[in-house]
Design an enzyme around this catalytic site. Sequence first.
Site, PDB file in Angstrom:
ATOM      1  N   ASP A 127       0.823  -1.221   0.000  1.00  0.00           N
ATOM      2  CA  ASP A 127       0.000   0.000   0.000  1.00  0.00           C
ATOM      3  C   ASP A 127       0.852   1.264   0.000  1.00  0.00           C
ATOM      4  O   ASP A 127       0.639   2.162  -0.819  1.00  0.00           O
ATOM      5  CB  ASP A 127      -0.903   0.052   1.245  1.00  0.00           C
ATOM      6  CG  ASP A 127      -2.105  -0.862   1.134  1.00  0.00           C
ATOM      7  OD1 ASP A 127      -2.448  -1.266   0.002  1.00  0.00           O
ATOM      8  OD2 ASP A 127      -2.703  -1.168   2.181  1.00  0.00           O
ATOM      9  N   ASP A 134      -7.205   3.296  13.018  1.00  0.00           N
ATOM     10  CA  ASP A 134      -5.884   3.912  12.920  1.00  0.00           C
ATOM     11  C   ASP A 134      -5.924   5.284  12.250  1.00  0.00           C
ATOM     12  O   ASP A 134      -5.192   6.187  12.622  1.00  0.00           O
ATOM     13  CB  ASP A 134      -4.920   2.974  12.192  1.00  0.00           C
ATOM     14  CG  ASP A 134      -4.580   1.760  13.051  1.00  0.00           C
ATOM     15  OD1 ASP A 134      -4.550   1.914  14.295  1.00  0.00           O
ATOM     16  OD2 ASP A 134      -4.348   0.677  12.498  1.00  0.00           O
ATOM     17  N   SER A 141      -3.945  -8.714   7.157  1.00  0.00           N
ATOM     18  CA  SER A 141      -3.528  -7.355   7.482  1.00  0.00           C
ATOM     19  C   SER A 141      -2.870  -7.401   8.862  1.00  0.00           C
ATOM     20  O   SER A 141      -3.513  -7.733   9.854  1.00  0.00           O
ATOM     21  CB  SER A 141      -4.743  -6.421   7.494  1.00  0.00           C
ATOM     22  OG  SER A 141      -4.385  -5.201   8.092  1.00  0.00           O
TER      23      SER A 141
END
Length: 420
Positions: free
Chosen positions: A34, A144, A196
Site C-alpha cells: 500500500d 488507525d 492485514s
Amino acid sequence: MSAAREIPDQRSASYEADPEQIQRVLLLYSGGLDTSVMLKWIQDAYHAEVVCLTVNLGQPGEDYDVIRGKALALGALECHVVDARERFARGFLAPAIKANALYGGGYPLFTALGRPLIAQLAVEQARASGCDTIAHGCTGKGNDQVRIEATVATLAPELGVIAPVRSWRMGREEEIAYAREHGIPIKQGTEVVPYSIDDNLWGRSSEGRWIEDLAHAPEDDVFQLVTRPEEAPNEPQNVELTFESGIPVALDGERLELVELIEAVAQVGARHGVGIIDHVEDRIVGLKVRDIYEAPAAAIVLAAHHELERLVCTIHQNQFKPQLDRQWAYLVYAGLWWEPLREDLDAYMDHVNERVTGTIGLKLYKGHVRVTTRSSPEAVYDASLASFSESGGLFSQAASPGFIELFSLQSRMAWRLHNR
Ligand code: ARG
C-alpha cells in the site's frame, strides 16, 4: 493542467489537505504494497515531492536498510528511519502497564499505543523536512486513521493530511497492476491475499481473510509470533517479574532496561504459547471487527502488574481503579491520546503505582500464564492476621458479629420491606 485536478476534491474536514496546495508530503512508509504504491501515486497525482518516515517500534523481522533503499528507488526525496522503541516503551507502554490497559476485556492496545507516537514523529519530521502534508496508509474503516489524524490535527494544525487508500478507489488487483506498471517490487506471491498485520514491541494483530468469518476457528498459519500452545514445551517454566513503582525492572532477578525486558518477556511467553487472544471488538467508527492478537509480553506483564497492584492497594482502591483503567483504555483505543483527561488519569495511575513495588512469580505452560508467588514490602497483607489459626492483634474475632449487624442493616431492612 495538473494531475491533481483529476483528484476529486471531496474534503469534509478542516485538516484535510487542499490538493492544489500539496507540494511536499511526509509519507508514513512501511515498505509494504500500500505505502509503496502510495509513494509513487502521490508523486504522480499531486506532482509533489515525498519524504518517507519509517518508525521502528520493535516490530520483529524488519530490514530497515531494505525499506530505505526501496523508498529512495521509488523516488523519495529522503527516507528517515527512526528507532523509537525507547520512547514508545517509556512514554506509552509504561503508562499502559500502570493502567492495566486492556480494551474490550482483552486487547492490550499495542497498535492504539503506537499510532499517536508514529503520528507525533511524522509531525516532527514533516516540520524538519519542510513538508506541508502528512500521508498515511490507513483505510477509511479502521481506528488507525482516527488515531493518526486526530494526532496531526491536534499537534500541527498547520499541516494537511491525505489518506490515499480512502480516496483512490484501487482494490488489491488494481494496486498490484499499478505496482507492476511502475516497477514497484511486490514481496509475497500475489495469489494469496495476505492478512492485514500490525505489530510492535507489545504485540501483533492479524485481520482479514477467514478472520472475518466469526464462525471460523483460527487457522494455524496466523500464528507467526507465538508458538501454538499444542506445540509448546511439555515442561512449564517459572518466571519472576520485579516491579518498581509500577514499572517492570527485572526478569528472574536480572535488571534490564524496559525495551530489553519486554523483548525478553515476549520471547519466553511466545515459546510457551502465551498471549493468544481471539477478539471481536467495537471499533470507534461503529463496526464490530474480529482480530487475532498475539501479545505474549503484555499477557505476562499485565497479569503480574495487576496482581501486585491489588496486593498493595486497599479494597477501596481496588474497587475504584478498574473504572479508571477502563476509561484510560477507551480513550487510548479511541485515538484521544492527547485528550487532557488521559493525563488527569495518568496522574492518578502514577500516584497509586508509587507503591507497586515487589516481585511476582508466574508459571507459563502451554498457552497459560498463572500467578504463583507474590512478595512486596508494600503489601497490605499480614499473614498472621489472615491466618485461620491465629487471633488477636489488630483483628478481634469477637468484633465480627457487631460489624455484621451494622454492615448488613440497610440490606436487611430493605429485604423485609420488599418481602412482606
Ligand atoms: N484492532 C486493533 C486496533 O484497532 C488493531 C488494528 C491493527 N491495524 C492494522 N492496520 N491492521 O487497534
